[in-house]
Design a protein around this motif. Structure first.
Motif, PDB file in Angstrom:
ATOM      1  N   GLU A 253     -16.662  -4.230  -3.700  1.00  9.38           N
ATOM      2  CA  GLU A 253     -16.713  -5.132  -2.557  1.00  9.38           C
ATOM      3  C   GLU A 253     -15.770  -4.649  -1.458  1.00  9.38           C
ATOM      4  OE1 GLU A 253     -16.075  -9.210  -3.495  1.00  9.38           O
ATOM      5  OE2 GLU A 253     -17.624  -9.274  -5.055  1.00  9.38           O
ATOM      6  N   ASP A 254     -16.104  -4.981  -0.208  1.00  5.89           N
ATOM      7  CA  ASP A 254     -15.244  -4.682   0.927  1.00  5.89           C
ATOM      8  C   ASP A 254     -13.929  -5.439   0.738  1.00  5.89           C
ATOM      9  OD1 ASP A 254     -13.920  -4.446   3.342  1.00  5.89           O
ATOM     10  OD2 ASP A 254     -15.716  -4.707   4.546  1.00  5.89           O
ATOM     11  N   PRO A 255     -12.794  -4.745   0.701  1.00  3.71           N
ATOM     12  CA  PRO A 255     -11.540  -5.434   0.375  1.00  3.71           C
ATOM     13  C   PRO A 255     -10.905  -6.183   1.544  1.00  3.71           C
ATOM     14  CG  PRO A 255     -11.109  -3.116   0.726  1.00  3.71           C
ATOM     15  CD  PRO A 255     -12.602  -3.288   0.833  1.00  3.71           C
ATOM     16  N   LEU A 256     -11.293  -5.885   2.770  1.00  7.26           N
ATOM     17  CA  LEU A 256     -10.564  -6.436   3.904  1.00  7.26           C
ATOM     18  C   LEU A 256     -10.669  -7.954   3.985  1.00  7.26           C
ATOM     19  CD1 LEU A 256     -11.088  -3.864   6.793  1.00  7.26           C
ATOM     20  CD2 LEU A 256      -9.342  -3.960   5.008  1.00  7.26           C
ATOM     21  N   GLY A 257     -11.862  -8.492   3.747  1.00  7.83           N
ATOM     22  CA  GLY A 257     -12.030  -9.939   3.805  1.00  7.83           C
ATOM     23  C   GLY A 257     -11.116 -10.669   2.831  1.00  7.83           C
ATOM     24  N   PRO A 258     -11.157 -10.311   1.531  1.00 11.73           N
ATOM     25  CA  PRO A 258     -10.262 -10.976   0.570  1.00 11.73           C
ATOM     26  C   PRO A 258      -8.782 -10.786   0.883  1.00 11.73           C
ATOM     27  CG  PRO A 258     -12.039  -9.852  -0.584  1.00 11.73           C
ATOM     28  CD  PRO A 258     -12.136  -9.438   0.846  1.00 11.73           C
ATOM     29  N   ILE A 259      -8.410  -9.604   1.383  1.00  6.99           N
ATOM     30  CA  ILE A 259      -6.998  -9.368   1.698  1.00  6.99           C
ATOM     31  C   ILE A 259      -6.553 -10.279   2.836  1.00  6.99           C
ATOM     32  CG2 ILE A 259      -5.371  -7.695   2.672  1.00  6.99           C
ATOM     33  CD1 ILE A 259      -6.875  -5.516   1.141  1.00  6.99           C
TER      34      ILE A 259
ATOM     35  N   VAL B 220       5.808  -5.500  -8.686  1.00  2.05           N
ATOM     36  CA  VAL B 220       5.423  -6.022  -7.385  1.00  2.05           C
ATOM     37  C   VAL B 220       4.293  -7.023  -7.572  1.00  2.05           C
ATOM     38  CG1 VAL B 220       6.115  -3.924  -6.165  1.00  2.05           C
ATOM     39  CG2 VAL B 220       3.758  -4.168  -6.963  1.00  2.05           C
ATOM     40  N   GLU B 221       4.103  -7.882  -6.586  1.00  2.00           N
ATOM     41  CA  GLU B 221       3.019  -8.851  -6.641  1.00  2.00           C
ATOM     42  C   GLU B 221       1.683  -8.116  -6.520  1.00  2.00           C
ATOM     43  OE1 GLU B 221       2.013 -13.175  -4.619  1.00  2.00           O
ATOM     44  OE2 GLU B 221       3.300 -11.754  -3.554  1.00  2.00           O
ATOM     45  N   GLN B 222       0.722  -8.438  -7.405  1.00  2.00           N
ATOM     46  CA  GLN B 222      -0.539  -7.705  -7.441  1.00  2.00           C
ATOM     47  C   GLN B 222      -1.728  -8.659  -7.372  1.00  2.00           C
ATOM     48  OE1 GLN B 222      -0.789  -4.543 -10.409  1.00  2.00           O
ATOM     49  NE2 GLN B 222       1.445  -4.531 -10.618  1.00  2.00           N
ATOM     50  N   PHE B 223      -2.779  -8.181  -6.695  1.00  2.00           N
ATOM     51  CA  PHE B 223      -4.023  -8.917  -6.570  1.00  2.00           C
ATOM     52  C   PHE B 223      -5.160  -7.977  -6.940  1.00  2.00           C
ATOM     53  CE2 PHE B 223      -0.893 -10.626  -3.723  1.00  2.00           C
ATOM     54  CZ  PHE B 223      -1.014 -11.995  -3.860  1.00  2.00           C
ATOM     55  N   VAL B 224      -5.996  -8.392  -7.869  1.00  2.00           N
ATOM     56  CA  VAL B 224      -7.076  -7.539  -8.358  1.00  2.00           C
ATOM     57  C   VAL B 224      -8.335  -7.789  -7.523  1.00  2.00           C
ATOM     58  CG1 VAL B 224      -8.517  -6.921 -10.323  1.00  2.00           C
ATOM     59  CG2 VAL B 224      -6.112  -7.518 -10.674  1.00  2.00           C
TER      60      VAL B 224
END
Length: 213
Positions: A119-125, A110-114
């Motif tokens: 850090e708070d993940p919501l902003g980058p997501i 599956v496509e993955q993003f590290v």
């Protein structure tokens, strides 16, 4: 700089997202079959659907559109610690999946993003989804993920289903600080509609007009 965000969850009549203790992995039914069809209609209207690792571990959902004709959204999974089983349904080939994690999983196709663990993940997501031209996101849970969106004000609309089942003990459902702007009955279930009036007007339109009941 982010998609239109609709939160959705189902709660038992006594306010729980699921029943404890759990005997097996799988979705615990709260809403009726008629309401389930509505939920699949909502899924077909968005470009992406998101859950956290606990929902994948406990419920093993497919997150696909099956009860109506329509496109299945991209499945977005937040699992920073790499806890979800490899054989989980959200990683199958029935739909495209995006895994956001701090621990790369080369065994998963599956496509993955590290993400940085601290850090708070919501902003980058949300930024990544926006960059991918994903303009609408439905967040289906679990409880911790929903609360993060609510506490940060990162939502435009919430749809809360209250079923007739009683669980007595379990994961408490999020509570809303405002009153619903509308509600409807769905084969014994109640669906409350909330709009985040402090959120800016989104490109898709006024929040209370952006979604069909």
């Amino acid at each position: 700089g982010r998609p239109f965000i609709m939160l959705k969850w189902a709660r038992s009549a006594d306010g729980f997202l699921d029943r404890h203790p759990r005997g097996e992995r799988g979705v615990q039914r709260i809403s009726s079959a008629v309401t389930d069809v509505r939920v699949h209609q909502w899924r077909s209207m968005v470009q992406a659907i998101m859950v956290g690792s606990r929902t994948v571990i406990n419920d093993d959902p497919l997150l696909t559109v099956r009860h109506v004709h329509g496109p299945t959204p991209i499945r977005v999974v937040l699992d920073r610690e790499g806890l979800t089983p490899d054989a989980s349904n959200v990683f199958n080939a029935e739909a495209h999946s995006m895994l956001f994690t701090s621990i790369p999983r080369p065994e998963l196709a599956v496509e993955q993003f590290v993400l940085p663990m601290d850090e708070d993940p919501l902003g980058p997501i949300l930024a990544q989804l926006h960059q991918r031209a994903i303009r609408s996101l439905m967040v289906e849970g679990g409880g911790e993920l929903l609360r993060h969106f609510l506490e940060r004000g990162l939502w435009d609309e919430a749809r809360v289903i209250t079923g007739t089942a009683r669980f007595d003990a379990g994961t408490p459902a999020p509570t809303m600080s405002s009153q619903p702007i509308d509600d409807l009955q769905s084969d014994g279930d109640r669906i409350d509609l909330y709009v985040n009036t402090s959120a800016p007007v989104h490109a898709l339109g006024q929040p209370d007009r952006a979604w069909s009941w």
